[in-house]
Motif scaffolding. Structure first.
Motif: not given
Ligand code: MCA
Ligand code: AMP
Length: 510
Positions: A168, A170-171, A412-413, A422
């Motif tokens: 995964s 961040t986006t 966000d991780i 994520s």
């Protein structure tokens, strides 16, 4: 006759010289035990035969898979290893699928990899069929390999792609991290040297086999060394303790959550049993922790119980291992040591300048073990490297010559139970729930999991939602470790720009 035999032997020799080093090495370990499972023990010779049959079967009438992606859903077992090696020997890229994942996640990996062949354990065939859907991919059950005839296999050069592990970011949805056979060899030999793996080692594998930790650090290192890998189908604290006591294990590697659960199980045991358990650990030569921060209290408690100072190391799917405390010499609690052999590490500030010792910076890594690309994501791959250095997104400082991880650049991780997830990906999925207007996912400090996935939701007008219902809904769409453990219905805190303030969301839990 003698000449014919000599020629045959020479051809055999030449053919084997062109084989992947891992396979060549296995020939020299022929009658040694390679893998131990609940089904029995298997030698290197049996592994070579079984993987040869897998390779021949999936090659069908082709002479080389030429880096075709072969996804496989097989629980940790002898079959798993035979399939992974079979794919490599046929010239394919091995794409492991996670046995705990729901169909939606499996489908993403299969589609992202653009797998032309998907292999399934007989018990998981239906799941795989659901994940493959109507797409034109060859679905093969491991049952078919048992009687497959062995045919000639291609020469597979080491520079070719070998493995694609999904991770995964961040986006976006999980990306395929691709390593070549050269990368894999570098990752493995680095650890063989650093931790002095040898043919007398015996490791217990209790990690999932869709992450680098289980695939490289445990399984492939063991097989490279000519050692024994004893496998459990999945982690179970009581079973791990039973194996510690009963098997001649010399090495153990796990994530902090596993050590935490082993301590809980030890504390529940009767005093006599506890002594047996502790003595079993003392017989081992090395116990390693990684994939997430190891709390100092956990390290100390483990030392009290087992007499081992856990060796903490730092790694990432994209690089294999980067930093490690020493096998011999002082292991500093809360630190992850120094670069492993063949890896260079530097810390840089936000302007890309290397920082001085004692200053904080992002960890960047360079070396032969570093991955070659995010699969079919050239732009993401380009952005991940700076002058040939891979930017990890982790922040650290060097103190007394040893690295200490301070955290990640992105909130966000989330690292939960050693799995990287994520927040963005989970939020995207949860937003498609009919009752959810908006949501924010955060990682909240948790004694067991390191971080626990929690979600704050704003509901659509007139809607109600419970955690149980949300979890049930999410389990069909997300890997189990991405499913939120806690939920809070609220009005999300936003700044003047309307951006949700994640730090404040974190404060709503715990
Ligand atoms: C878990 N579940 C499953 C399975 N495994 N369901 C079906 N089949 C399975 N095989 C269910 C659990 O019962 C649980 O259900 C839910 O999924 C959540 O699973 P999980 O979060 O995995 O928790 P757990 O089952 O309690 O296991 C804890 C664990 C596990 C043993 C610590 O998370 C684990 O093995 N972690 C290691 C991950 C890892 O290898 N990371 C390395 C990546 P319910 O929710 O109902 O209770 S990092 C890496 O590779 C880099 C290179 C590095 O540095 O190492
Ligand atoms: P993954 O992308 O799943 O391979 O996870 C790699 C990430 O795990 C790293 O980028 C770190 O954030 C984290 N990690 C791995 N080992 C450690 C460690 N010993 N201490 C802190 N974080 C770690």
């Amino acid at each position: 006759m003698g000449d014919t035999l000599a020629v045959a032997r020479r051809d055999e020799y030449v053919r084997h010289m062109a084989e992947l080093p891992l396979v060549q090495r296995a020939r020299s370990h022929a009658d040694r035990t390679a893998v131990i499972t609940t089904d029995g023990s298997f030698t290197y010779r049996e592994l070579l035969e079984a993987s040869g049959r897998v390779a021949s079967h999936i090659l069908a009438d082709r002479s080389d898979l030429e880096e075709a992606r072969v996804a496989f859903l097989v629980p940790p077992s002898f079959d798993y290893v035979a399939v992974q090696w079979g794919i490599w020997r046929a010239g394919g890229i091995a794409v492991p699928l996670a046995v705990s994942h729901p169909v939606a996640e499996l489908r993403h990996v299969i589609e992202n990899a653009d797998a032309s062949i998907v292999i399934a354990d007989p018990e998981l065939e239906e799941t795989v069929r659901g994940a493959v859907g109507p797409a034109r991919r060859l679905l093969v059950s491991t049952r078919h390999f048992r009687n497959a005839p062995a045919t000639a296999l291609p020469d597979v050069a080491e520079w070719r792609r070998a493995l694609m592990v999904h991770t995964s970011g961040t986006t976006g949805k999980p990306k395929g991290v691709v390593t070549t056979h050269t990368n894999v060899r570098a990752q493995v030999t680095s650890l063989i040297t650093a931790w002095e793996w040898n043919g007398d080692d015996h490791i217990l594998l209790t990690l999932p086999l869709h992450h680098v930790h289980g695939i490289i650090n445990v399984l492939t290192c063991a097989l490279w060394a000519g050692a024994r890998c004893e496998m459990l189908p999945r982690f179970d604290a009581e079973e791990v303790w039973r194996r510690f006591v009963a098997s001649p294990i010399t090495l153990f590697m796990a994530v902090p959550t596993i050590y935490h659960r082993l301590i809980v199980a030890w504390e529940k045991a009767a005093p006599e049993r506890r002594k047996t358990m502790s003595d079993a650990c003392r017989r081992m030569r090395l116990m390693v922790s990684g994939s997430a921060p190891l709390p100092v209290q956990l390290l100390e408690r483990w030392r009290e119980i087992c007499g081992h100072t856990l060796l903490e190391r730092y790694g990432m799917t994209e690089i294999g291992m980067g930093l490690s405390n020493p096998l011999r010499g002082e292991r500093i609690p809360g630190h992850v040591g120094t670069p492993v052999p063949g890896i260079e590490v530097r810390l840089v500030d936000e302007h890309g300048h290397q920082v001085d010792s004692g200053s904080t910076g992002e960890i960047q890594v360079r070396g032969t073990g570093v991955f070659c690309e995010y699969w079919r994501e050239p732009e993401e791959t380009r952005k991940a490297f700076h002058d040939g250095w891979f930017a990890t997104g982790d922040v650290a400082v060097v103190e007394n010559g040893s690295y200490r991880i301070l955290g990640r650049r992105s909130i966000d991780i989330i690292k939960t139970g050693g799995h990287k997830v994520s927040a963005w990906e989970i939020e995207e999925t949860l937003r498609s729930h009919p009752d959810i207007e908006e949501c924010a996912v955060v990682g909240v400090t948790d004694r067991d999991l390191g971080e626990s996935v929690c979600v704050a939701v704003e509901l659509r007008e007139g809607c109600t939602l419970t955690l149980d219902i949300l979890r049930q809904w999410a389990r069909e769409r997300l890997a189990p470790y991405k499913v939120p453990r806690e939920m809070c219905v609220t009005v999300l805190p936003r700044n003047a720009m309307g951006k949700v303030m994640k730090q404040d969301v974190t404060g709503m839990f715990g």
